[in-house]
Design a protein around this motif. Structure first.
Motif, PDB file in Angstrom:
ATOM      1  N   SER A 124      10.685  32.346 -35.643  1.00 37.94           N
ATOM      2  CA  SER A 124      11.565  32.878 -36.470  1.00 37.94           C
ATOM      3  C   SER A 124      12.509  31.546 -36.602  1.00 37.94           C
ATOM      4  O   SER A 124      13.152  31.149 -37.600  1.00 37.94           O
ATOM      5  CB  SER A 124      12.261  34.022 -36.000  1.00 37.94           C
ATOM      6  OG  SER A 124      10.954  35.114 -36.175  1.00 37.94           O
ATOM      7  N   GLY A 125      13.062  31.067 -35.347  1.00 36.64           N
ATOM      8  CA  GLY A 125      14.245  30.181 -35.113  1.00 36.64           C
ATOM      9  C   GLY A 125      13.727  28.835 -35.790  1.00 36.64           C
ATOM     10  O   GLY A 125      14.343  28.244 -36.459  1.00 36.64           O
ATOM     11  N   ALA A 126      12.294  28.594 -35.642  1.00 36.77           N
ATOM     12  CA  ALA A 126      11.999  27.393 -36.210  1.00 36.77           C
ATOM     13  C   ALA A 126      11.897  27.174 -37.828  1.00 36.77           C
ATOM     14  O   ALA A 126      12.196  26.446 -38.515  1.00 36.77           O
ATOM     15  CB  ALA A 126      10.509  27.122 -35.730  1.00 36.77           C
ATOM     16  N   VAL A 127      11.557  28.550 -38.370  1.00 34.60           N
ATOM     17  CA  VAL A 127      11.388  28.780 -39.742  1.00 34.60           C
ATOM     18  C   VAL A 127      13.121  28.613 -40.308  1.00 34.60           C
ATOM     19  O   VAL A 127      13.394  27.968 -41.195  1.00 34.60           O
ATOM     20  CB  VAL A 127      11.305  30.099 -40.326  1.00 34.60           C
ATOM     21  CG1 VAL A 127      11.275  30.272 -41.798  1.00 34.60           C
ATOM     22  CG2 VAL A 127       9.553  30.159 -40.037  1.00 34.60           C
ATOM     23  N   ALA A 128      14.051  29.297 -39.616  1.00 34.54           N
ATOM     24  CA  ALA A 128      15.489  29.171 -40.102  1.00 34.54           C
ATOM     25  C   ALA A 128      15.906  27.642 -39.688  1.00 34.54           C
ATOM     26  O   ALA A 128      16.729  27.397 -40.825  1.00 34.54           O
ATOM     27  CB  ALA A 128      16.158  30.153 -39.057  1.00 34.54           C
ATOM     28  N   PHE A 129      15.379  27.103 -38.622  1.00 31.58           N
ATOM     29  CA  PHE A 129      16.058  25.900 -38.610  1.00 31.58           C
ATOM     30  C   PHE A 129      15.562  24.785 -39.634  1.00 31.58           C
ATOM     31  O   PHE A 129      16.391  24.120 -40.226  1.00 31.58           O
ATOM     32  CB  PHE A 129      15.572  25.478 -37.339  1.00 31.58           C
ATOM     33  CG  PHE A 129      16.201  23.898 -37.003  1.00 31.58           C
ATOM     34  CD1 PHE A 129      17.483  23.600 -36.190  1.00 31.58           C
ATOM     35  CD2 PHE A 129      15.354  22.651 -37.243  1.00 31.58           C
ATOM     36  CE1 PHE A 129      17.864  22.436 -35.835  1.00 31.58           C
ATOM     37  CE2 PHE A 129      15.769  21.481 -36.869  1.00 31.58           C
ATOM     38  CZ  PHE A 129      17.031  21.232 -36.410  1.00 31.58           C
ATOM     39  N   PHE A 130      14.464  24.901 -39.967  1.00 31.48           N
ATOM     40  CA  PHE A 130      13.767  24.085 -40.931  1.00 31.48           C
ATOM     41  C   PHE A 130      14.497  24.312 -42.274  1.00 31.48           C
ATOM     42  O   PHE A 130      14.971  23.334 -43.154  1.00 31.48           O
ATOM     43  CB  PHE A 130      12.222  24.346 -41.033  1.00 31.48           C
ATOM     44  CG  PHE A 130      11.651  23.297 -42.192  1.00 31.48           C
ATOM     45  CD1 PHE A 130      11.316  21.959 -42.175  1.00 31.48           C
ATOM     46  CD2 PHE A 130      11.289  23.988 -43.469  1.00 31.48           C
ATOM     47  CE1 PHE A 130      10.923  21.202 -42.999  1.00 31.48           C
ATOM     48  CE2 PHE A 130      10.578  23.157 -44.412  1.00 31.48           C
ATOM     49  CZ  PHE A 130      10.560  21.785 -44.433  1.00 31.48           C
ATOM     50  N   LEU A 131      14.495  25.472 -42.763  1.00 31.39           N
ATOM     51  CA  LEU A 131      15.137  25.926 -44.225  1.00 31.39           C
ATOM     52  C   LEU A 131      16.642  25.516 -43.991  1.00 31.39           C
ATOM     53  O   LEU A 131      17.212  24.943 -44.973  1.00 31.39           O
ATOM     54  CB  LEU A 131      15.265  27.160 -44.402  1.00 31.39           C
ATOM     55  CG  LEU A 131      13.673  27.913 -44.689  1.00 31.39           C
ATOM     56  CD1 LEU A 131      13.535  29.319 -44.887  1.00 31.39           C
ATOM     57  CD2 LEU A 131      13.056  27.147 -45.946  1.00 31.39           C
ATOM     58  N   GLY A 132      17.252  25.597 -42.999  1.00 31.54           N
ATOM     59  CA  GLY A 132      18.790  25.273 -42.736  1.00 31.54           C
ATOM     60  C   GLY A 132      18.996  23.877 -42.938  1.00 31.54           C
ATOM     61  O   GLY A 132      19.751  23.402 -43.613  1.00 31.54           O
ATOM     62  N   ALA A 133      18.073  22.923 -42.242  1.00 35.38           N
ATOM     63  CA  ALA A 133      18.257  21.529 -42.396  1.00 35.38           C
ATOM     64  C   ALA A 133      17.949  21.082 -43.610  1.00 35.38           C
ATOM     65  O   ALA A 133      18.571  20.005 -44.360  1.00 35.38           O
ATOM     66  CB  ALA A 133      17.316  20.900 -41.437  1.00 35.38           C
ATOM     67  N   LEU A 134      17.164  21.716 -44.437  1.00 34.24           N
ATOM     68  CA  LEU A 134      16.607  21.535 -45.782  1.00 34.24           C
ATOM     69  C   LEU A 134      17.697  21.696 -46.861  1.00 34.24           C
ATOM     70  O   LEU A 134      18.089  20.828 -47.537  1.00 34.24           O
ATOM     71  CB  LEU A 134      15.423  22.239 -46.202  1.00 34.24           C
ATOM     72  CG  LEU A 134      14.762  21.627 -47.419  1.00 34.24           C
ATOM     73  CD1 LEU A 134      14.006  20.246 -47.042  1.00 34.24           C
ATOM     74  CD2 LEU A 134      13.614  22.602 -47.781  1.00 34.24           C
ATOM     75  N   MET A 135      18.828  22.848 -46.480  1.00 36.30           N
ATOM     76  CA  MET A 135      19.780  23.196 -47.317  1.00 36.30           C
ATOM     77  C   MET A 135      20.726  22.330 -47.056  1.00 36.30           C
ATOM     78  O   MET A 135      21.449  21.918 -48.185  1.00 36.30           O
ATOM     79  CB  MET A 135      19.944  24.583 -47.335  1.00 36.30           C
ATOM     80  CG  MET A 135      18.487  25.353 -47.689  1.00 36.30           C
ATOM     81  SD  MET A 135      18.923  27.124 -47.533  1.00 36.30           S
ATOM     82  CE  MET A 135      19.791  27.429 -48.953  1.00 36.30           C
ATOM     83  N   LEU A 136      20.992  22.068 -45.784  1.00 36.42           N
ATOM     84  CA  LEU A 136      22.459  21.340 -45.461  1.00 36.42           C
ATOM     85  C   LEU A 136      22.577  20.233 -45.980  1.00 36.42           C
ATOM     86  O   LEU A 136      23.696  19.915 -46.162  1.00 36.42           O
ATOM     87  CB  LEU A 136      22.277  21.307 -43.767  1.00 36.42           C
ATOM     88  CG  LEU A 136      23.543  21.211 -43.113  1.00 36.42           C
ATOM     89  CD1 LEU A 136      24.737  21.873 -43.495  1.00 36.42           C
ATOM     90  CD2 LEU A 136      23.452  20.803 -41.521  1.00 36.42           C
ATOM     91  N   PHE A 137      21.559  19.263 -46.116  1.00 32.78           N
ATOM     92  CA  PHE A 137      21.682  17.987 -46.648  1.00 32.78           C
ATOM     93  C   PHE A 137      21.216  17.839 -48.119  1.00 32.78           C
ATOM     94  O   PHE A 137      21.488  16.667 -48.480  1.00 32.78           O
ATOM     95  CB  PHE A 137      20.893  17.079 -45.703  1.00 32.78           C
ATOM     96  CG  PHE A 137      21.175  17.009 -44.092  1.00 32.78           C
ATOM     97  CD1 PHE A 137      22.383  16.416 -43.712  1.00 32.78           C
ATOM     98  CD2 PHE A 137      20.447  17.856 -43.383  1.00 32.78           C
ATOM     99  CE1 PHE A 137      22.696  16.432 -42.535  1.00 32.78           C
ATOM    100  CE2 PHE A 137      20.995  17.755 -41.987  1.00 32.78           C
ATOM    101  CZ  PHE A 137      21.985  16.980 -41.413  1.00 32.78           C
ATOM    102  N   GLN A 138      21.079  18.801 -48.779  1.00 25.08           N
ATOM    103  CA  GLN A 138      20.955  18.548 -50.107  1.00 25.08           C
ATOM    104  C   GLN A 138      22.050  18.428 -50.843  1.00 25.08           C
ATOM    105  O   GLN A 138      21.858  17.655 -52.126  1.00 25.08           O
ATOM    106  CB  GLN A 138      20.181  19.868 -50.634  1.00 25.08           C
ATOM    107  CG  GLN A 138      18.726  19.977 -50.350  1.00 25.08           C
ATOM    108  CD  GLN A 138      17.833  19.061 -50.767  1.00 25.08           C
ATOM    109  OE1 GLN A 138      17.847  18.621 -51.816  1.00 25.08           O
ATOM    110  NE2 GLN A 138      17.052  18.342 -49.719  1.00 25.08           N
ATOM    111  N   ASP A 139      23.032  18.855 -50.582  1.00 30.20           N
ATOM    112  CA  ASP A 139      24.495  18.656 -51.705  1.00 30.20           C
ATOM    113  C   ASP A 139      25.221  17.408 -51.143  1.00 30.20           C
ATOM    114  O   ASP A 139      26.343  17.163 -51.387  1.00 30.20           O
ATOM    115  CB  ASP A 139      25.442  20.019 -51.205  1.00 30.20           C
ATOM    116  CG  ASP A 139      26.202  20.218 -52.417  1.00 30.20           C
ATOM    117  OD1 ASP A 139      25.825  19.889 -53.447  1.00 30.20           O
ATOM    118  OD2 ASP A 139      27.285  20.785 -52.062  1.00 30.20           O
TER     119      ASP A 139
END
Length: 437
Positions: A316-331
């Motif tokens: 679950s942490g792996a999924v949250a980390f991937f989505l978070g990293a994907l979103m964090l640098f999009q802006d």
């Protein structure tokens, strides 16, 4: 529909008209270039990021302009405001082309079309119906309704005035929900051109003056900028049915964890769904949502070390980390965004690191004790005198200990430590220990 969350108390000033764009004269042998982005579906945060990326890419390529092919039923007002400001403040000319045939620039799309430097529509398309509604379609009280309509009407009026388009119709699109066809839009100066296709649009825009500069678009090379994986995923989240599913998962997941503490999966799924939901309805900026997901991932990784769940929290942490990293640098600007070539290895390395931490943590927790008198259990000792049930002594690791045994042990015989009772060792003959094993 133009969905409204909050209404500003005062109308914010639109950006000043940018300075005229200076474009080098094209060589005779060099063809002009344009970039094209395609926006279909609801207007949400992903569209704003997509447009920003498209503008940056077009500027870097030295394009004559950026063209947005638009087909939308509407979207969020706050995101529409961001897009309108981006268009009005852009030094690079932007054309909005409502296409293909049958497309609609409804609600939020009306604002975006009016804000473009060049506005065009394909045959059999429509524009308008820009009346605001609340999120979820709930009823508004009279005061709130007047406030929202007044603000939205003044907003579209300012946009139409800036681009010298039909102000009265623009106001009626908000006030009365007016909607017109493409041919009518050209007749009453809502849009500039009626174009059969993209080539026809490029031909008609040739020598069209924008900010004091004549566009050179005839026979231009077209560069299509597609949605990247992150934009496709976040655009998928914006779909109404997906938002509904996220809402249900967040509600039932969190309630399930509260009613059954320790279930883990419902709670984790509920929190992740809630963060994605808040981003999807533009209640939370994309970088904030990414930061929260990464924070959640770190919490899950640490919990795995103290609450062994056989990899459930780790996954679950792996999924949250991937989505978070994907979103964090999009802006962030293009040169500061991370590609999947970095995100995937970073996720794998992070998960492996915490997996090792969990592994060694469990070994330390459940492994044999390596310090204290407990380490003597199971070790071999030598009787230095006869040992019986009452008394005796043994030599172990260079130390002399009192010992006793239920089975008599003669002097010099080997024995094994069974238990440490204060300063007394409970031992048994070594040969008996071997037989038991």
């Amino acid at each position: 529909m133009l969905q409204v969350e909050d209404v500003e108390d005062e109308f914010e000033d639109l950006p000043d008209e940018p300075a005229p764009v200076v474009v080098d004269e094209l060589d005779e042998d060099k063809r002009p270039t344009v970039s094209v982005i395609t926006v279909q579906g609801s207007i949400g945060p992903t569209v704003s990021n997509y447009l920003s990326r498209g503008l940056e890419t077009a500027r870097e390529r030295g394009d004559q302009m950026l063209i947005m092919e638009l087909d939308t039923p509407g979207g969020l007002l706050n995101v529409t405001q961001d897009i309108v400001r981006m268009l009005l403040g852009s030094e690079l000319p932007v054309a909005v082309y409502v296409s293909p045939e049958g497309a609609n620039a409804g609600s939020a799309g009306t604002f975006i079309t009016l804000a473009a430097h060049v506005a065009a529509m394909a045959p059999a398309t429509s524009i308008g119906a820009a009346s605001p509604v609340t999120m979820g379609g709930g009823e508004m009280d009279t005061v709130q309704q007047k406030k929202i309509f007044s603000y939205t009407e003044s907003f579209i009026e300012s946009v139409a005035e800036r681009r010298d388009r039909n102000v009265e119709w623009a106001k009626s699109a908000v006030r009365d929900g007016a909607s017109i066809t493409s041919s009518e839009a050209v007749e009453i100066n809502v849009v500039d051109f009626l174009a059969q296709d993209l080539d026809d649009l490029l031909d008609q825009m040739h020598d069209f003056e924008v900010n004091g500069h004549k566009l050179k678009t005839r026979d231009a090379d077209v560069n299509r900028i597609d949605l990247n994986l992150a934009e496709l995923f976040f655009g998928f989240i914006m779909r109404p049915e997906v938002l509904l599913i996220l809402t249900l998962v967040s509600i039932y997941g969190i309630l399930g964890e509260i009613s059954n503490p320790g279930a883990i999966i419902p709670g984790v799924a509920g929190v992740i769904a809630l963060i994605l939901l808040l981003f999807g309805v533009a209640a939370m900026p994309i970088n904030v949502a990414g930061f929260l997901l990464i924070g959640l991932a770190l919490i899950l990784f640490v919990m795995e070390a103290f609450t062994p769940t056989y990899g459930i929290l780790l996954g679950s942490g792996a999924v949250a980390f991937f989505l978070g990293a994907l979103m964090l640098f999009q802006d962030l600007p293009e040169d500061m965004r991370l590609s999947l070539a970095w995100l995937i290895p970073a996720t794998i390395v992070t998960v492996m690191f915490f997996a090792l931490v969990v592994y060694y943590g469990l070994r330390a927790q459940f492994g044999k004790t390596r310090s204290g008198v407990e380490t003597m259990i199971g070790q071999k000792a030598t009787a230095i005198e006869k040992i019986d049930q009452s008394r005796g002594r043994v030599s172990i690791s260079g130390e002399i200990w009192n010992a006793r045994s239920d089975t008599p042990i003669g002097k010099g015989e080997q024995c094994e430590v069974l238990e440490v009772q204060g300063l007394m060792l409970q031992v048994q003959p070594l040969n008996e220990s071997i037989k038991q094993k």
